[in-house]
Enzyme design. Structure first.
Site, mmCIF file in Angstrom:
data_model
loop_
_atom_site.group_PDB
_atom_site.id
_atom_site.type_symbol
_atom_site.label_atom_id
_atom_site.label_comp_id
_atom_site.label_asym_id
_atom_site.label_seq_id
_atom_site.Cartn_x
_atom_site.Cartn_y
_atom_site.Cartn_z
ATOM 1 C CG ASN A 39 -16.565 -16.692 -52.330
ATOM 2 O OD1 ASN A 39 -17.179 -16.349 -51.331
ATOM 3 N ND2 ASN A 39 -17.143 -16.840 -53.507
ATOM 4 C CG HIS A 50 -17.791 -13.632 -56.536
ATOM 5 N ND1 HIS A 50 -18.311 -14.142 -57.705
ATOM 6 C CD2 HIS A 50 -18.841 -13.502 -55.696
ATOM 7 C CE1 HIS A 50 -19.608 -14.316 -57.573
ATOM 8 N NE2 HIS A 50 -19.959 -13.930 -56.363
ATOM 9 C CD GLU A 52 -12.639 -15.141 -59.540
ATOM 10 O OE1 GLU A 52 -12.608 -16.248 -60.086
ATOM 11 O OE2 GLU A 52 -13.513 -14.822 -58.701
ATOM 12 C CB CYS A 77 -19.165 -15.958 -61.895
ATOM 13 S SG CYS A 77 -18.799 -14.442 -60.960
ATOM 14 C CB CYS A 80 -15.023 -12.713 -61.403
ATOM 15 S SG CYS A 80 -15.598 -12.795 -59.688
ATOM 16 C CG ASP A 140 -20.711 -18.045 -54.577
ATOM 17 O OD1 ASP A 140 -20.384 -17.022 -53.936
ATOM 18 O OD2 ASP A 140 -20.042 -18.501 -55.502
#
Length: 144
Positions: A39, A50, A52, A77, A80, A140
């Protein structure tokens, strides 16, 4: 714990040392890491960086994602998870989902096998970060 989740945890720790959120990710294809990231929202002042997404960007153009496996220290999330579904990554290992539920059901509903490893190390890393940085964490996850 396998070497790929250990690599994702290493990425999370790098992010923390850089002053960011400790979430790491690696992408594996044919038994080898082809991308790794963490991140970088704080470091890059980029709301979509992020772990990913950083990992996928660093993997670059790998052709198709058939047979790839994504490892993340935290349950992905919806942002992602959308990328995971879009690129047809069919298997995800998450380090934990206690500190953030993420989008497990969304991924599963699109044919992604999701394994929540519920690792104490990942949970502890996030719990400590959230306690020390509640405002950054709330930003975030879109709850600020």
């Amino acid at each position: 714990m396998d070497i790929f989740m250990k690599a994702a945890i290493e990425e999370a720790k790098i992010g923390l040392l850089e002053g960011g959120i400790p979430i790491g990710s690696v992408l594996v294809k044919n038994g080898k890491i082809v991308g790794r990231g963490h991140n970088r929202r704080v470091q890059e002042n980029d709301p979509v960086m992020h772990a990913e997404i950083d990992c996928l960007r660093k993997a670059g153009r790998i052709g198709n994602y058939d047979g790839t496996i994504l490892y993340s220290t935290l349950m992905p999330c919806y942002l992602c998870a959308g990328a995971i579904v879009q690129f047809e990554i069919k298997k995800v290992f998450a380090g934990e989902s206690r500190t953030f539920e993420g989008a497990m059901e969304f991924m599963q509903s699109h044919g992604v096998e999701v394994i929540d490893l519920d690792l104490e190390e990942c949970t502890q890393m996030m719990t400590e970060f959230i306690k020390k940085n509640p405002r950054i964490w709330s930003e975030d996850i879109g709850k600020l």
